[in-house]
Design a protein around this motif. Structure first.
Motif, PDB file in Angstrom:
ATOM      1  N   GLY A 484      21.054   8.188  15.046  1.00 24.80           N
ATOM      2  CA  GLY A 484      21.583   8.248  13.692  1.00 24.80           C
ATOM      3  C   GLY A 484      22.962   8.856  13.638  1.00 24.80           C
ATOM      4  N   SER A 501      21.441   6.172  -2.043  1.00 23.23           N
ATOM      5  CA  SER A 501      21.035   5.270  -0.963  1.00 23.23           C
ATOM      6  C   SER A 501      20.717   3.898  -1.513  1.00 23.23           C
ATOM      7  N   GLU A 503      18.730   0.847  -0.147  1.00 27.84           N
ATOM      8  CA  GLU A 503      17.846   0.444   0.931  1.00 27.84           C
ATOM      9  C   GLU A 503      18.093  -0.998   1.355  1.00 27.84           C
ATOM     10  N   ARG A 506      20.991  -0.885   3.569  1.00 31.58           N
ATOM     11  CA  ARG A 506      20.927   0.150   4.604  1.00 31.58           C
ATOM     12  C   ARG A 506      22.202   1.011   4.536  1.00 31.58           C
ATOM     13  N   THR A 508      24.061   4.576   2.697  1.00 29.47           N
ATOM     14  CA  THR A 508      24.049   5.815   1.928  1.00 29.47           C
ATOM     15  C   THR A 508      25.498   6.226   1.690  1.00 29.47           C
ATOM     16  N   LYS A 523      27.043   2.755   6.579  1.00 37.75           N
ATOM     17  CA  LYS A 523      26.201   1.566   6.465  1.00 37.75           C
ATOM     18  C   LYS A 523      25.655   1.201   7.843  1.00 37.75           C
ATOM     19  N   ILE A 524      24.351   0.996   7.978  1.00 34.63           N
ATOM     20  CA  ILE A 524      23.745   0.568   9.238  1.00 34.63           C
ATOM     21  C   ILE A 524      23.953  -0.934   9.396  1.00 34.63           C
ATOM     22  N   PHE A 530      15.898   0.331   9.130  1.00 36.55           N
ATOM     23  CA  PHE A 530      16.318   1.727   9.181  1.00 36.55           C
ATOM     24  C   PHE A 530      15.086   2.612   9.286  1.00 36.55           C
ATOM     25  N   LEU A 533      17.357   6.813   5.323  1.00 36.72           N
ATOM     26  CA  LEU A 533      18.584   6.878   4.521  1.00 36.72           C
ATOM     27  C   LEU A 533      18.382   8.067   3.603  1.00 36.72           C
ATOM     28  N   THR A 574      24.854  13.245   4.493  1.00 33.27           N
ATOM     29  CA  THR A 574      24.012  12.063   4.597  1.00 33.27           C
ATOM     30  C   THR A 574      23.443  11.947   6.007  1.00 33.27           C
ATOM     31  N   THR A 576      21.843   8.638   8.225  1.00 33.92           N
ATOM     32  CA  THR A 576      21.447   7.229   8.354  1.00 33.92           C
ATOM     33  C   THR A 576      20.939   7.044   9.775  1.00 33.92           C
ATOM     34  N   VAL A 593      27.074   1.145  13.134  1.00 35.53           N
ATOM     35  CA  VAL A 593      27.285   1.562  11.746  1.00 35.53           C
ATOM     36  C   VAL A 593      28.716   1.221  11.340  1.00 35.53           C
TER      37      VAL A 593
END
Length: 714
Positions: A484, A501, A503, A506, A508, A523-524, A530, A533, A574, A576, A593
């Motif tokens: 992460g 967040s 979802e 993905r 936050t 952002k993932i 994920f 988040l 944050t 992620t 990310v």
């Protein structure tokens, strides 16, 4: 490891052995004439002597001498489902000698294969291939002698690895072992697969396999000199290093036949004809014949700036030395042109990246530009870090420690400095670095290769992409991992921030309570799922002196602690994260990310979508098994390279990845391999003891094979 290593049960093995003696001929105590030595009597069990305290090898009275650690044959080892493996023994002759043959006990027949001799690397890993030659795998229950087509000279006090590679069917056990116990770091090395892979020791795989291989080297002593010492290896500095301070170290060997004391040893560093370092120390001794010692020089050597190149020479100056030709070892040391920290600034935003996992700055609000949106504005990032872990006892990161007001964690250590990739593989600006978990007290051997990208094209210039390829370069699987990014964004007045967040995306992100300009976040991009988040409340998890612990970080990574959105304007961070995932030895996992910004919440979401689209088409395409382009089945980057390069591959089925390196004359100089699953992956190839120049890398998966020319730089 795909094939587990097993030993025939003792009762079954002995039963087979006795039956074979009756049916096919004599056991070891009465060897077949001519198998061992044409010049004298054959070896009997009574002549076998284990090396006392690992200090030296015992010699037989034969005209042809035998190096060995094993006793008589007692059993044999094979792979449960059949396959290929290597058995190896590490010798350190105490006299200079010519290696004439290898001798091993073949319990069951095997396919025709190869014998290898490796040079010196360290006590648990062989160096470069000195020579290799085929042998016939026919026959069973007998000692097999394979003569070298080219005599090989082994120096006193220098490691020589004798290795036999066998390929066999299931329920077959081709390579013999003694009754043990294994001589540690000497008698029982094994590597599976045609390419070898990671070397292990038999008891480490299974405590019941506490045996030495029945592998021996037939040698002929070369008359030595009464007094002869020299530097056999430069241990430090390396050939490609970062700018900094280094302690020079040399390995000194007594090649002669007399114990030596008060040995002068000198280290010189030359820069274009000018000596910039010149120190002499004296090794007190006594250094026994065939033995070696490590010599350290003081003070440390401080390198020049990146791009410099030096000739490092280390030599002995014993007054009574009778052979000056082996006194000196020299090599070129290049100061890498990489950086510890660098900016992405070709787009609308700006982000600093490092070669040790920190993001934005090398430490909170220290060197670096943070994350600026737009790039002419002040940073909206206080500090950020990559993190990987599988529990409270193992989280490797550069994020806040305990207390958070102190220095950040120092778990991640640089392996390769940040280097610009020119031209970029994607986008308009790319940096590549790698780091490991070597600073963690329970390091697992993970190596993270970080590629970061930024585009300048309108519509795709509001983000910076970071791709983390996490490789298990250790000796054991690491399971249940999460990866992460922790990000402490401070937008305007830090205690009036909010966090949200998304979802579906993905994503936050954070903003100021009174204005959404800017809105920034993480952002993932990969994988398409994920683990967490979450917003992180500083009042609860950062400001107290009891924070921020690895246990807390682990619970954020695995989503034990989840708070999707802030519940009040305050100071927030944050998290992620993705996972869980398992990493078998030699395998890798990709986590990607984007640091993204926008002038309001809708825009940061739109820019996050653009980042995903850009990643999918520019970076992630080769990682999608259903969309692999033919040209990307195999890709070696960077090329040319210095210390190591990355072999990107795709295989439609599970099996083995095999790599074989050939020099310009066509001689096999290095090979390796690992078990892989179906799909795409990356292997970090770091050649051992290869000179700079052109090599041809043969890369093979279960369904594809190619040969790629690579250039190893000085």
């Amino acid at each position: 490891m795909k094939s587990s290593i097993m030993l025939i049960s003792l009762m079954l093995a002995l039963g087979l052995g006795m039956a074979a003696v009756t049916a096919t001929g004599p056991a070891e105590s009465t060897p077949v004439p001519g198998l061992l030595s044409a010049a004298g009597p054959s070896i009997t069990p009574e002549e076998v002597v284990l090396a006392p305290a690992l200090n030296r090898l015992e010699w037989t009275d034969n005209p042809e001498e035998t190096l060995h650690y094993d006793g008589g044959n007692a059993n044999a080892i094979g792979l449960t489902g059949g396959g290929t493996y290597r058995g190896a023994v590490r010798f350190t002759p105490t006299f200079k000698c010519t290696v004439k043959a290898v001798l091993f006990y073949q319990r069951d027949a095997s396919a025709n294969d190869y014998v290898f001799f490796f040079g010196e690397e360290n006590d648990t890993t062989p160096g470069a291939i000195l020579d290799s030659f085929p042998y016939a795998g026919s026959g069973s229950m007998r000692w097999k002698r394979v003569d070298l087509p080219r005599p090989l000279v082994a120096l006193a006090g220098t490691d020589l690895w004798a290795c036999v590679r066998v390929a066999h069917d299931s329920a077959k056990f081709p390579l013999g072992v003694d009754s043990g116990p294994m001589i540690r770091d000497r008698g029982g090395f094994i590597a599976t697969g045609a390419g070898g892979g990671n070397w292990r020791q038999l008891p480490d795989l299974n405590p019941q396999l506490n045996y030495n291989w029945n592998i021996r080297a037939i040698v002929e002593p070369v008359p030595g000199l009464a007094h002869d010492v020299g530097v056999s290896q430069i241990l430090s500095p390396g050939t490609s290093i970062n700018p900094g301070s280094y302690t020079p170290k040399a390995r000194v060997v007594n090649f002669g036949e007399t114990a030596e004391s008060s040995i002068p040893v000198t280290c010189q560093v030359d820069s274009s004809g000018t000596l910039v370092y010149n120190q002499t120390t004296t090794y007190p001794g006594p250094l026994q014949p065939g033995h070696r010692a490590e010599v350290t020089f003081s003070p440390d050597w401080n390198t020049g700036p990146s791009g410099n190149s030096y000739t490092v020479s280390m030599f002995t100056a014993l007054g009574s030395d009778m052979d000056r030709s082996n006194d000196t070892t020299s090599r070129t040391t290049a100061i890498m042109t990489g950086q510890a920290i660098a900016d992405h600034d070709t787009g609308y935003c700006k982000l600093s990246v490092t070669c040790f996992g920190a993001i934005g700055y090398d430490a909170p609000s220290d060197a670096g530009s943070g994350f600026c949106y737009p790039k002419t504005a002040a940073s909206v990032l206080f500090y950020s870090s990559f993190a990987v872990g599988n529990g409270p006892d193992y989280v490797a990161d550069r994020h806040f420690s305990q207390p958070a007001s102190g220095p950040p964690n120092d778990d991640l250590k640089p392996v390769d400095s940040l280097m610009p990739v020119v031209p970029p593989e994607a986008g308009d600006q790319q940096w590549r670095a790698s780091y490991s978990d070597a600073g963690h007290p329970s390091a697992k051997g993970l190596v993270i290769t970080q590629n970061s990208y930024q585009a300048a094209a309108t519509g795709y210039d509001d983000f910076v992409v970071l791709v983390f390829d996490i490789l298990n370069d250790g000796s054991s699987p690491v399971n249940g991992l999460y990866a992460g990014v922790f990000g402490d964004f401070d937008i305007g007045t830090s205690n009036t921030n909010t966090a949200t967040s998304d979802e579906t995306r993905r994503l936050t992100y954070m903003r100021q309570q009174g204005t959404a300009n800017p809105s920034v976040g993480v952002k993932i991009l990969a994988p398409t799922s994920f683990a967490n988040l979450s917003a992180i409340d500083h009042d609860r998890y950062v400001y107290p002196d009891s924070c921020m612990t690895d246990g807390q970080k682990s619970r954020f990574l695995d989503a034990t602690i989840v708070q999707r959105n802030s519940n009040r304007p305050y100071d927030w961070s944050t998290c992620t994260s993705v996972g869980p995932f398992d990493l078998p030895v030699g395998s890798s996992y990709r986590f990607a990310v984007a640091f993204v910004g926008g002038s309001d919440e809708n825009q940061v979401r739109a820019h996050a979508d653009s980042a995903q689209s850009w990643y999918n088409t520019q970076v992630g395409l080769a990682e999608s098994p259903g969309r692999v382009r033919a040209a990307r089945w195999f890709e070696v980057v960077p090329n040319p390279f210095r210390k190591g390069t990355f072999v990107n591959y795709f295989s439609s089925t599970a099996g083995r990845l095999e790599l074989e390196a050939y020099d310009a004359t066509g001689r096999l100089v290095e090979e390796t391999g690992l078990e892989i699953g179906g799909g795409s992956g990356v292997y970090h190839w770091q050649p051992k003891n290869l000179a700079h120049g052109v090599y041809f890398l043969n890369i093979r998966t279960p369904d594809k094979e190619t040969v790629t020319k690579v250039l190893l730089l000085e």
